[in-house]
Design a protein around this motif. Structure first.
Motif, PDB file in Angstrom:
ATOM      1  N   UNK A  44       1.659  60.473  47.051  1.00  0.00           N
ATOM      2  CA  UNK A  44       1.961  61.446  46.019  1.00  0.00           C
ATOM      3  C   UNK A  44       2.341  60.739  44.725  1.00  0.00           C
ATOM      4  N   UNK A  45       2.323  61.490  43.636  1.00  0.00           N
ATOM      5  CA  UNK A  45       2.727  60.964  42.350  1.00  0.00           C
ATOM      6  C   UNK A  45       4.248  61.023  42.228  1.00  0.00           C
ATOM      7  N   UNK A  46       4.868  59.876  41.987  1.00  0.00           N
ATOM      8  CA  UNK A  46       6.320  59.769  41.946  1.00  0.00           C
ATOM      9  C   UNK A  46       6.780  59.287  40.577  1.00  0.00           C
ATOM     10  N   UNK A  47       7.963  59.739  40.179  1.00  0.00           N
ATOM     11  CA  UNK A  47       8.525  59.321  38.908  1.00  0.00           C
ATOM     12  C   UNK A  47       8.950  57.857  38.984  1.00  0.00           C
ATOM     13  N   UNK A  48       8.729  57.133  37.904  1.00  0.00           N
ATOM     14  CA  UNK A  48       9.132  55.737  37.784  1.00  0.00           C
ATOM     15  C   UNK A  48      10.322  55.599  36.843  1.00  0.00           C
ATOM     16  N   UNK A  49      10.224  56.186  35.654  1.00  0.00           N
ATOM     17  CA  UNK A  49      11.268  56.078  34.647  1.00  0.00           C
ATOM     18  C   UNK A  49      11.139  57.225  33.671  1.00  0.00           C
ATOM     19  N   UNK A  50      12.276  57.661  33.135  1.00  0.00           N
ATOM     20  CA  UNK A  50      12.309  58.725  32.139  1.00  0.00           C
ATOM     21  C   UNK A  50      13.243  58.318  31.010  1.00  0.00           C
ATOM     22  N   UNK A  51      12.993  58.889  29.822  1.00  0.00           N
ATOM     23  CA  UNK A  51      13.818  58.623  28.656  1.00  0.00           C
ATOM     24  C   UNK A  51      13.929  59.902  27.836  1.00  0.00           C
ATOM     25  N   UNK A  52      15.093  60.135  27.251  1.00  0.00           N
ATOM     26  CA  UNK A  52      15.311  61.328  26.455  1.00  0.00           C
ATOM     27  C   UNK A  52      14.702  61.160  25.068  1.00  0.00           C
ATOM     28  N   UNK A  53      14.652  62.263  24.321  1.00  0.00           N
ATOM     29  CA  UNK A  53      13.995  62.259  23.019  1.00  0.00           C
ATOM     30  C   UNK A  53      14.611  61.266  22.056  1.00  0.00           C
ATOM     31  N   UNK A  54      15.932  61.114  22.119  1.00  0.00           N
ATOM     32  CA  UNK A  54      16.602  60.177  21.237  1.00  0.00           C
ATOM     33  C   UNK A  54      16.600  58.748  21.730  1.00  0.00           C
ATOM     34  N   UNK A  62      14.781  53.983  42.181  1.00  0.00           N
ATOM     35  CA  UNK A  62      15.485  52.869  42.807  1.00  0.00           C
ATOM     36  C   UNK A  62      14.584  51.650  42.997  1.00  0.00           C
ATOM     37  N   UNK A  63      13.318  51.871  43.272  1.00  0.00           N
ATOM     38  CA  UNK A  63      12.412  50.778  43.566  1.00  0.00           C
ATOM     39  C   UNK A  63      12.153  49.868  42.373  1.00  0.00           C
ATOM     40  N   UNK A  64      12.436  50.338  41.159  1.00  0.00           N
ATOM     41  CA  UNK A  64      12.129  49.549  39.969  1.00  0.00           C
ATOM     42  C   UNK A  64      13.358  49.176  39.163  1.00  0.00           C
ATOM     43  N   UNK A  65      14.525  49.615  39.561  1.00  0.00           N
ATOM     44  CA  UNK A  65      15.742  49.302  38.819  1.00  0.00           C
ATOM     45  C   UNK A  65      15.955  47.796  38.736  1.00  0.00           C
ATOM     46  N   UNK A  66      16.282  47.336  37.543  1.00  0.00           N
ATOM     47  CA  UNK A  66      16.486  45.925  37.314  1.00  0.00           C
ATOM     48  C   UNK A  66      15.229  45.156  36.988  1.00  0.00           C
ATOM     49  N   UNK A  67      14.062  45.770  37.178  1.00  0.00           N
ATOM     50  CA  UNK A  67      12.794  45.103  36.906  1.00  0.00           C
ATOM     51  C   UNK A  67      12.011  45.769  35.773  1.00  0.00           C
ATOM     52  N   UNK A  68      12.096  47.088  35.672  1.00  0.00           N
ATOM     53  CA  UNK A  68      11.361  47.833  34.657  1.00  0.00           C
ATOM     54  C   UNK A  68      12.317  48.322  33.577  1.00  0.00           C
ATOM     55  N   UNK A  69      11.822  48.415  32.346  1.00  0.00           N
ATOM     56  CA  UNK A  69      12.592  48.937  31.234  1.00  0.00           C
ATOM     57  C   UNK A  69      11.734  49.909  30.443  1.00  0.00           C
ATOM     58  N   UNK A  70      12.228  51.123  30.267  1.00  0.00           N
ATOM     59  CA  UNK A  70      11.536  52.111  29.451  1.00  0.00           C
ATOM     60  C   UNK A  70      12.200  52.161  28.078  1.00  0.00           C
ATOM     61  N   UNK A  71      11.401  52.289  27.040  1.00  0.00           N
ATOM     62  CA  UNK A  71      11.915  52.383  25.682  1.00  0.00           C
ATOM     63  C   UNK A  71      11.033  53.331  24.879  1.00  0.00           C
ATOM     64  N   UNK A  72      11.537  53.733  23.717  1.00  0.00           N
ATOM     65  CA  UNK A  72      10.849  54.728  22.912  1.00  0.00           C
ATOM     66  C   UNK A  72      10.984  54.369  21.441  1.00  0.00           C
TER      67      UNK A  72
END
Length: 122
Positions: A44-54, A62-72
């Protein structure tokens, strides 16, 4: 309407890095959350990371914490996913996601990118 265009996928060895980009166009002033999902073959399609509008609040699987970084970057209407220390388990199609408000809808509208393949293999 909102259009999402992704780039940055590819083939990397375990331990390598990739940076995914997602550029939004259209009614971008109404976008609230943006993020990334992934879908492996037969899964199934699972969420990896989310970020708010600001850009001030982020959340990670949990599987990507410490390895992935989301930015906007709101000036460029672009969201990024920096993926470090990649593992074979990260292999999937990665999809950009956005939700937006509308005066004609009581619930947020959801938008998806076309998907970009990330393959982690020796």
């Amino acid at each position: 309407q909102v259009q999402l265009v992704e780039s940055g996928g590819g083939l990397v060895q375990p331990g390598g890095s990739l940076r995914l980009s997602c550029a939004a166009s259209g009614s971008i002033f109404s976008i609230n959350h943006m993020g990334w999902y992934r879908q492996a073959p037969g899964k199934q399609r699972d969420v990896v990371a989310m970020i708010t509008s600001g850009g001030g609040s982020t959340d990670y699987a949990d599987a990507v914490k410490g390895r992935f970084t989301i930015s906007r970057d709101n000036a460029k209407n672009t969201v990024y996913l920096q993926m470090n220390s990649l593992k074979p388990e990260d292999t999937a199609v990665y999809y950009c996601y956005a939700d937006a408000t509308s005066p004609l809808a009581t619930r947020p509208l959801e938008y998806w990118g076309q998907g970009t393949q990330v393959t982690v293999s020796s």
